[in-house]
Motif scaffolding. Structure first.
Motif, PDB file in Angstrom:
ATOM      1  N   ASN A 198     -23.705 -18.455  19.768  1.00  0.00           N
ATOM      2  CA  ASN A 198     -24.932 -18.923  19.126  1.00  0.00           C
ATOM      3  C   ASN A 198     -24.957 -18.509  17.660  1.00  0.00           C
ATOM      4  OD1 ASN A 198     -25.889 -19.994  21.568  1.00  0.00           O
ATOM      5  ND2 ASN A 198     -26.780 -18.027  22.170  1.00  0.00           N
ATOM      6  N   THR A 199     -24.449 -17.309  17.374  1.00  0.00           N
ATOM      7  CA  THR A 199     -24.348 -16.843  15.988  1.00  0.00           C
ATOM      8  C   THR A 199     -23.371 -17.720  15.210  1.00  0.00           C
ATOM      9  OG1 THR A 199     -24.808 -14.558  16.653  1.00  0.00           O
ATOM     10  CG2 THR A 199     -23.713 -14.878  14.531  1.00  0.00           C
ATOM     11  N   ILE A 200     -22.243 -18.037  15.831  1.00  0.00           N
ATOM     12  CA  ILE A 200     -21.239 -18.892  15.185  1.00  0.00           C
ATOM     13  C   ILE A 200     -21.811 -20.278  14.921  1.00  0.00           C
ATOM     14  CG2 ILE A 200     -18.979 -19.982  15.492  1.00  0.00           C
ATOM     15  CD1 ILE A 200     -18.282 -17.518  17.304  1.00  0.00           C
ATOM     16  N   ALA A 201     -22.491 -20.854  15.924  1.00  0.00           N
ATOM     17  CA  ALA A 201     -23.055 -22.194  15.775  1.00  0.00           C
ATOM     18  C   ALA A 201     -24.069 -22.239  14.634  1.00  0.00           C
ATOM     19  CB  ALA A 201     -23.706 -22.638  17.084  1.00  0.00           C
ATOM     20  N   ALA A 202     -24.895 -21.206  14.529  1.00  0.00           N
ATOM     21  CA  ALA A 202     -25.893 -21.162  13.457  1.00  0.00           C
ATOM     22  C   ALA A 202     -25.230 -21.099  12.090  1.00  0.00           C
ATOM     23  CB  ALA A 202     -26.822 -19.967  13.667  1.00  0.00           C
ATOM     24  N   GLU A 203     -24.134 -20.335  11.984  1.00  0.00           N
ATOM     25  CA  GLU A 203     -23.438 -20.211  10.703  1.00  0.00           C
ATOM     26  C   GLU A 203     -22.719 -21.503  10.336  1.00  0.00           C
ATOM     27  OE1 GLU A 203     -22.291 -18.692   7.117  1.00  0.00           O
ATOM     28  OE2 GLU A 203     -23.739 -17.858   8.538  1.00  0.00           O
ATOM     29  N   VAL A 204     -22.118 -22.167  11.323  1.00  0.00           N
ATOM     30  CA  VAL A 204     -21.471 -23.458  11.053  1.00  0.00           C
ATOM     31  C   VAL A 204     -22.500 -24.448  10.509  1.00  0.00           C
ATOM     32  CG1 VAL A 204     -20.369 -25.467  12.116  1.00  0.00           C
ATOM     33  CG2 VAL A 204     -19.632 -23.167  12.750  1.00  0.00           C
TER      34      VAL A 204
ATOM     35  N   ARG B 117     -16.038 -21.275   7.108  1.00  0.00           N
ATOM     36  CA  ARG B 117     -15.516 -19.979   6.665  1.00  0.00           C
ATOM     37  C   ARG B 117     -16.141 -18.882   7.538  1.00  0.00           C
ATOM     38  NH1 ARG B 117     -18.128 -19.244   2.721  1.00  0.00           N
ATOM     39  NH2 ARG B 117     -19.274 -21.200   2.511  1.00  0.00           N
ATOM     40  N   PRO B 118     -15.467 -18.512   8.624  1.00  0.00           N
ATOM     41  CA  PRO B 118     -16.053 -17.522   9.535  1.00  0.00           C
ATOM     42  C   PRO B 118     -16.224 -16.144   8.917  1.00  0.00           C
ATOM     43  CG  PRO B 118     -13.781 -17.997  10.154  1.00  0.00           C
ATOM     44  CD  PRO B 118     -14.155 -18.999   9.111  1.00  0.00           C
ATOM     45  N   GLU B 119     -15.540 -15.863   7.811  1.00  0.00           N
ATOM     46  CA  GLU B 119     -15.654 -14.545   7.171  1.00  0.00           C
ATOM     47  C   GLU B 119     -17.106 -14.236   6.795  1.00  0.00           C
ATOM     48  OE1 GLU B 119     -11.582 -16.153   6.452  1.00  0.00           O
ATOM     49  OE2 GLU B 119     -13.630 -16.925   6.204  1.00  0.00           O
ATOM     50  N   ALA B 120     -17.915 -15.268   6.685  1.00  0.00           N
ATOM     51  CA  ALA B 120     -19.313 -15.060   6.294  1.00  0.00           C
ATOM     52  C   ALA B 120     -20.089 -14.250   7.322  1.00  0.00           C
ATOM     53  CB  ALA B 120     -19.997 -16.414   6.073  1.00  0.00           C
ATOM     54  N   ILE B 121     -19.584 -14.180   8.549  1.00  0.00           N
ATOM     55  CA  ILE B 121     -20.305 -13.428   9.583  1.00  0.00           C
ATOM     56  C   ILE B 121     -19.473 -12.253  10.116  1.00  0.00           C
ATOM     57  CG2 ILE B 121     -21.949 -15.197  10.346  1.00  0.00           C
ATOM     58  CD1 ILE B 121     -19.942 -16.096  12.437  1.00  0.00           C
ATOM     59  N   VAL B 122     -18.535 -11.769   9.322  1.00  0.00           N
ATOM     60  CA  VAL B 122     -17.791 -10.580   9.725  1.00  0.00           C
ATOM     61  C   VAL B 122     -18.699  -9.355   9.624  1.00  0.00           C
ATOM     62  CG1 VAL B 122     -16.890 -10.041   7.430  1.00  0.00           C
ATOM     63  CG2 VAL B 122     -15.591  -9.361   9.479  1.00  0.00           C
ATOM     64  N   CYS B 123     -18.540  -8.445  10.542  1.00  0.00           N
ATOM     65  CA  CYS B 123     -19.379  -7.245  10.560  1.00  0.00           C
ATOM     66  C   CYS B 123     -19.096  -6.363   9.338  1.00  0.00           C
ATOM     67  CB  CYS B 123     -19.130  -6.440  11.824  1.00  0.00           C
ATOM     68  SG  CYS B 123     -19.636  -7.280  13.350  1.00  0.00           S
ATOM     69  N   THR B 124     -20.136  -5.926   8.722  1.00  0.00           N
ATOM     70  CA  THR B 124     -19.998  -4.973   7.613  1.00  0.00           C
ATOM     71  C   THR B 124     -20.216  -3.565   8.152  1.00  0.00           C
ATOM     72  OG1 THR B 124     -22.345  -5.265   7.091  1.00  0.00           O
ATOM     73  CG2 THR B 124     -20.776  -6.669   5.925  1.00  0.00           C
ATOM     74  N   ALA B 125     -20.030  -2.591   7.308  1.00  0.00           N
ATOM     75  CA  ALA B 125     -20.143  -1.186   7.723  1.00  0.00           C
ATOM     76  C   ALA B 125     -21.496  -0.915   8.373  1.00  0.00           C
ATOM     77  CB  ALA B 125     -19.947  -0.276   6.515  1.00  0.00           C
ATOM     78  N   GLY B 126     -21.460  -0.393   9.571  1.00  0.00           N
ATOM     79  CA  GLY B 126     -22.676  -0.055  10.288  1.00  0.00           C
ATOM     80  C   GLY B 126     -23.312  -1.199  11.044  1.00  0.00           C
ATOM     81  N   GLN B 127     -22.826  -2.410  10.859  1.00  0.00           N
ATOM     82  CA  GLN B 127     -23.408  -3.563  11.552  1.00  0.00           C
ATOM     83  C   GLN B 127     -22.710  -3.766  12.893  1.00  0.00           C
ATOM     84  OE1 GLN B 127     -22.981  -7.244   9.417  1.00  0.00           O
ATOM     85  NE2 GLN B 127     -24.575  -8.297  10.614  1.00  0.00           N
ATOM     86  N   THR B 128     -23.483  -3.916  13.963  1.00  0.00           N
ATOM     87  CA  THR B 128     -22.899  -4.045  15.309  1.00  0.00           C
ATOM     88  C   THR B 128     -23.415  -5.245  16.091  1.00  0.00           C
ATOM     89  OG1 THR B 128     -24.602  -2.581  16.220  1.00  0.00           O
ATOM     90  CG2 THR B 128     -22.522  -1.554  15.514  1.00  0.00           C
ATOM     91  N   THR B 129     -24.413  -5.929  15.579  1.00  0.00           N
ATOM     92  CA  THR B 129     -24.942  -7.113  16.275  1.00  0.00           C
ATOM     93  C   THR B 129     -25.021  -8.300  15.321  1.00  0.00           C
ATOM     94  OG1 THR B 129     -27.239  -6.524  15.770  1.00  0.00           O
ATOM     95  CG2 THR B 129     -26.315  -5.693  17.843  1.00  0.00           C
ATOM     96  N   GLY B 130     -24.945  -9.519  15.895  1.00  0.00           N
ATOM     97  CA  GLY B 130     -25.056 -10.729  15.094  1.00  0.00           C
ATOM     98  C   GLY B 130     -23.908 -10.945  14.139  1.00  0.00           C
TER      99      GLY B 130
END
Length: 395
Positions: free
Chosen positions: A248-254, A278-291
């Motif tokens: 669902n997160t991927i679909a929203a970003e697409v 460009r899936p890199e837009a939703i790669v987890c950043t430091a401390g991020q664990t959801t979405g």
């Protein structure tokens, strides 16, 4: 005057067909029942009975238990022995009011289910309609194992014999041959229609081949390797596996990246080919664990959203379309299991090895399947000139 005379003649032909039908109404049940005595090449009429619709009737086989019959008709069930080790079971539905048109029907998936929905649809429009099980019962491919003739029925023969024998049953019942023959099928059925135009151009005057799965072997290979990209057949502990909620997160970003490519933000990706996700837009950043996704999951998405190329760089299959991931059914590719169709196709048709492990499935396996081409099912090249020359119409 010549045009008017031709038109009048055509109308009269149509009326004659209807009058013949109406005049025989009182004896229709007995005329239908007599079809069990019909002798046709390699064919046995199993039953023939008149059905007064609308009513539900019981159906043979494992696909469904009953089917709707909307119109009053003669229902003929028959079996065609295509070889000593293979047979096609089929039904002809012959409406009380018939306008001289014949309709052959295809199948779907791994193709062992009679298309009762379109038997009913066709007869409601006064077509004499015929559908078959494509040479086996159910949507499993296990029957292909060590049965090459059953595979041949599935790949090219069933629709042809369905048309040949079906037309003979139609003529025996109505006392008149059909004057136009049509075919209707989608996906696997679209491939079957394409194969008909190539191999048996005399069978149908018009063919509707919806979404034809003509590149059949590579379609199954692509379907399997999409699963492999996320760790199938056993994704346990695989860092590339993407859980269902993240799609669902991927679909929203697409949609966010590609919705406005057509100049309108309307929740629709009008042309997926223009979308360079460009899936890199939703790669987890430091401390991020959801979405968000890990770098390993991002790598899997890059493989999913690009065309599939072979070991020598040849295109095997087009990419997974951006936007398709929003469809819950489409996400079945990424459940962590190999889809049933490629699972059965490679084990029972390509490799003839029911114990094959998809842990070993790769590009080499796909290319092997393309070379073996079981039953000549790859309907990707051919010559439609004979079908065109006889005036055939292909949609």
């Amino acid at each position: 005057m010549l045009v008017l005379g031709l038109y009048t003649s055509l109308v009269l032909v149509s009326l004659v067909r209807q009058v013949v039908s109406a005049e025989n109404h009182d004896t229709r049940a007995s005329s239908c029942a007599e079809l069990v005595q019909l002798r046709l090449e390699n064919t046995t009429i199993l039953s023939a009975s008149h059905v007064s619709g609308p009513v539900n009737v019981s159906t043979p086989g494992s696909c469904q238990s009953q089917a709707l019959v909307s119109s009053s008709l003669c229902r003929v069930q028959f079996v065609i022995n295509t070889t000593s080790t293979s047979a096609v079971h089929a039904e002809a539905w012959l409406p009380d009011t018939w306008f001289g048109r014949f309709l052959g029907l295809g199948n779907g998936g791994l193709g062992g289910c009679v298309d009762y929905v379109n038997l009913d649809y066709g007869t409601s429009l006064h077509f004499a309609a015929v559908g078959s099980d494509n040479g086996h019962d159910g949507n499993s491919g296990s029957v292909f194992l060590d049965h090459p003739e059953v595979l041949n029925d599935f790949a090219f023969r069933a629709i042809h014999v369905e048309a040949v024998i079906g037309k003979q049953i139609v003529e025996a019942y109505y006392g008149l041959p059909h004057h136009k023959s049509y075919y209707l099928g989608c996906s696997l059925g679209g491939r079957q229609g394409t194969q008909e135009a190539l191999k048996f151009p005399e069978d149908f005057d018009g063919i509707v081949a919806g979404s034809p799965a003509t590149n059949f072997n590579n379609l199954q290979g692509w379907s399997a390797i999409l699963g492999r990209f996320v760790g199938a057949p056993d994704p346990t502990g695989n860092p590339r596996f993407i859980p269902a909620d993240l799609w669902n997160t991927i679909a929203a970003e697409v949609l966010k990246q590609c919705d406005e490519l057509d100049g309108v933000e309307d929740g629709i990706i009008t042309e997926p080919d223009d979308c360079q996700f460009r899936p890199e837009a939703i790669v987890c950043t430091a401390g991020q664990t959801t979405g968000c996704l890990t770098s390993a999951q991002i790598d899997a998405l890059h493989e999913i959203y690009q065309p599939l190329f072979g070991t020598s760089g040849d295109l095997l299959y087009s990419r997974y379309d951006p936007g398709a991931e929003a469809d819950g059914d489409a996400q079945a590719f990424f459940s962590g299991s190999i889809l049933s169709f490629p699972n059965d196709w490679y084990r029972f048709a390509v490799l003839n090895d029911s114990s094959f492990s998809f842990e070993n499935f790769d590009l080499d396996t796909i290319e092997l399947g393309d070379r073996i081409d079981p039953g000549g099912i790859q309907t990707f090249n051919g010559d439609l000139s004979t079908f065109e020359a006889r005036g055939g119409k292909f949609l």
